[in-house]
Design a protein around this motif. Structure first.
Motif, mmCIF file in Angstrom:
data_model
loop_
_atom_site.group_PDB
_atom_site.id
_atom_site.type_symbol
_atom_site.label_atom_id
_atom_site.label_comp_id
_atom_site.label_asym_id
_atom_site.label_seq_id
_atom_site.Cartn_x
_atom_site.Cartn_y
_atom_site.Cartn_z
ATOM 1 N N ASP A 282 34.606 -6.081 16.500
ATOM 2 C CA ASP A 282 33.812 -5.265 17.416
ATOM 3 C C ASP A 282 32.729 -4.481 16.694
ATOM 4 O OD1 ASP A 282 35.280 -2.164 17.262
ATOM 5 O OD2 ASP A 282 36.285 -3.908 16.408
ATOM 6 N N ALA A 283 32.860 -4.360 15.361
ATOM 7 C CA ALA A 283 31.907 -3.571 14.595
ATOM 8 C C ALA A 283 30.848 -4.428 13.906
ATOM 9 C CB ALA A 283 32.646 -2.739 13.543
ATOM 10 N N VAL A 284 30.796 -5.728 14.237
ATOM 11 C CA VAL A 284 29.867 -6.642 13.578
ATOM 12 C C VAL A 284 29.021 -7.348 14.639
ATOM 13 C CG1 VAL A 284 29.661 -8.622 12.022
ATOM 14 C CG2 VAL A 284 31.530 -6.984 11.706
ATOM 15 N N VAL A 310 41.088 -2.588 18.210
ATOM 16 C CA VAL A 310 40.591 -1.441 18.993
ATOM 17 C C VAL A 310 40.287 -1.857 20.426
ATOM 18 C CG1 VAL A 310 38.748 0.257 19.196
ATOM 19 C CG2 VAL A 310 39.694 -0.296 16.943
ATOM 20 N N THR A 311 39.563 -2.981 20.600
ATOM 21 C CA THR A 311 39.196 -3.431 21.935
ATOM 22 C C THR A 311 40.216 -4.393 22.543
ATOM 23 O OG1 THR A 311 37.926 -5.322 21.104
ATOM 24 C CG2 THR A 311 36.777 -3.208 21.299
ATOM 25 N N GLY A 312 41.084 -4.953 21.699
ATOM 26 C CA GLY A 312 42.062 -5.919 22.188
ATOM 27 C C GLY A 312 41.567 -7.343 22.168
ATOM 28 N N GLU A 313 40.338 -7.575 21.737
ATOM 29 C CA GLU A 313 39.783 -8.923 21.695
ATOM 30 C C GLU A 313 40.556 -9.802 20.709
ATOM 31 O OE1 GLU A 313 35.677 -11.224 20.289
ATOM 32 O OE2 GLU A 313 35.718 -9.026 20.472
ATOM 33 N N GLY A 314 41.013 -10.944 21.159
ATOM 34 C CA GLY A 314 41.681 -11.905 20.286
ATOM 35 C C GLY A 314 43.091 -11.544 19.877
#
Length: 347
Positions: A282-284, A310-314
Motif C-alpha cells: 500500500d506504500a508503493v 494494514v489495508t488487508g490487500e492480499g
C-alpha cells in the motif's frame, strides 16, 4: 524478559535409604530374631510436557533440582518411605540434550508425555533380609545406593504450523497481528521483535499456529544482530512465509540475504516449502511495485504474492497458500501414523 528458550540445569535423583539392624525384643517372646526393615527407594527425576507453558523462564531462577532421599528402614520389619519424585514441567517442543549440548535425550512434543530421566537409588536391605538357617541373627545391613546426577540442556523449539521470516521491519509482526489475536510489539525501528510470537489463524475450517521470529540480517549465522538461533523455532513448521519489504530499495538483495542465512543455518529449513510475498504494497506506487515484483520473481523463480497487512490487500491469498501446505503436512502425518499402526498390528 518474558521468554527463554535455552537453559542449563543440574538434576539429581534421590539416594536410597539405609537398611536397619534390629531384633525383636519382647517379653515372653523367645528367639525373636532380626526384624530390621529395608530402606526406601530414592525419588526419580521426571520430565513432563504440559500444555499451558511456552517458555523456559522458570529455569532462569532455579537451576538445581534434586529428588528426595528414601527413608531408612526401621525395626518391626518397617520399610522406609520412598523418596518424593521431582517433576520438571516443560512446554511442548522442548528438547532435552546431554551436557555436550548435542546428544539428544528426549524430544517432548505432545502434552502429557512423561519420561523418567534419572532413577532413584534402591534402598539397602535390612538385617531381616540376611537371615538364613545357619545365620539366624545377622548383624549387617546394606546402605542405600546413591542416586544419579547430570547436567542437561533444555532447548525450546516452539511448535508452529507456519513460520514468518524476513529482514527486520519487513512487516512480520504487523502481519501476525492482522491475522490473529496475537499482540506483538510493533514499531518503526529494527529488531522490534526480540523473541518469537505465536498466533492462531483460522482459514475456512482450518486452524493453524503462525510463528513470527526476530528478523535476520546478513551474517546472522555468525552471531550478527540477534543471530539465527531463533530459526530453531520454525524448524517444526510445515511452511515458511518469507516477507520482503516492498518499500526497500532492493527487494532482491533483501530476499537473497534471508535466503542465504536460512541455507547457512540448514536443519532442513532450506528445503521446506515456502510462500514468498511482498509486504507493505500500500506504500508503493503501482509502476514501482510491478517492477520490483518482476525482479523478485526472476531472482526467486516464483511469483511473489502482494500483501498489505494494514489495508488487508492480499492477506487472504497468503493465508490460503499457507493453509494448503499445513493441510498437506497434516494429511501426510496422518497417513504415516496410519501406516505405522497397520504395520504394527498382528491378528
Amino acid at each position: 524478559m518474558q521468554f527463554l528458550d535455552s537453559a542449563k540445569v543440574f538434576v539429581r535423583s534421590g539416594d536410597g535409604g539405609n537398611g536397619c539392624v534390629s531384633f525383636r525384643r519382647e517379653k515372653f517372646v523367645e528367639y525373636g530374631g532380626p526384624n530390621g526393615g529395608d530402606g526406601g527407594k530414592g525419588g526419580d527425576v521426571i520430565v513432563e510436557c504440559v500444555a499451558n507453558l511456552n517458555t523456559l523462564l522458570d529455569f532462569r531462577y532455579q537451576q538445581h533440582f534434586k529428588a528426595k532421599k528414601g527413608g531408612n528402614g526401621m525395626g518391626q520389619n518397617r520399610t522406609g518411605a520412598k523418596g518424593a519424585d521431582i517433576v520438571l514441567k516443560l512446554p511442548p517442543g522442548t528438547q532435552i540434550l546431554d551436557e555436550d549440548g548435542e546428544t539428544l535425550i528426549a524430544d517432548l512434543t505432545e502434552p502429557g508425555q512423561r519420561l523418567v530421566l534419572l532413577t532413584g537409588g534402591n534402598g539397602g536391605f535390612g538385617n531381616a533380609h540376611f537371615k538364613t538357617s545357619t545365620n539366624q541373627a545377622p548383624r549387617r545391613a546394606n546402605p542405600g545406593l546413591p542416586g544419579e546426577e547430570m547436567y542437561i540442556w533444555l532447548r525450546l523449539k516452539l511448535i508452529g504450523d507456519a513460520g514468518i521470516v524476513g529482514l527486520p521491519n519487513a512487516g512480520k509482526s504487523t502481519f501476525l497481528a492482522a491475522v490473529s489475536a496475537a499482540k506483538p510489539k510493533i514499531a518503526d525501528y529494527p529488531f522490534t521483535t526480540l523473541h518469537p510470537n505465536l498466533g492462531v489463524v483460522r482459514v475456512g475450517g482450518l486452524d493453524f499456529v503462525l510463528a513470527d521470529i526476530p528478523g535476520l540480517i546478513e551474517g546472522a549465522h555468525e552471531g550478527v544482530g540477534i543471530g539465527d538461533r531463533f530459526l530453531g523455532h520454525v524448524e517444526r513448521t510445515a511452511v515458511l512465509l518469507h516477507l520482503v519489504d516492498a518499500t526497500a530499495d532492493d527487494p532482491v538483495a533483501a530476499y537473497e540475504v534471508v535466503r542465504g542465512e536460512i541455507e547457512a543455518y540448514g536443519a532442513g529449513l532450506e528445503v521446506k516449502p515456502g510462500v514468498l510475498a511482498l509486504s507493505k504494497v500500500d506504500a508503493v506506487a503501482d509502476d514501482e511495485l510491478k517492477k520490483k515484483s518482476r525482479a523478485l520473481k526472476k531472482a526467486a523463480g516464483v511469483t511473489p504474492l502482494l500483501v498489505s497487512a494494514v489495508t488487508g490487500e492480499g492477506v487472504q491469498d497468503v493465508l490460503h497458500a499457507l493453509a494448503r501446505e499445513v493441510e498437506t503436512m497434516r494429511e501426510r502425518e496422518t497417513a504415516d501414523l496410519s501406516r505405522k499402526t497397520s504395520q504394527g498390528w498382528r491378528p
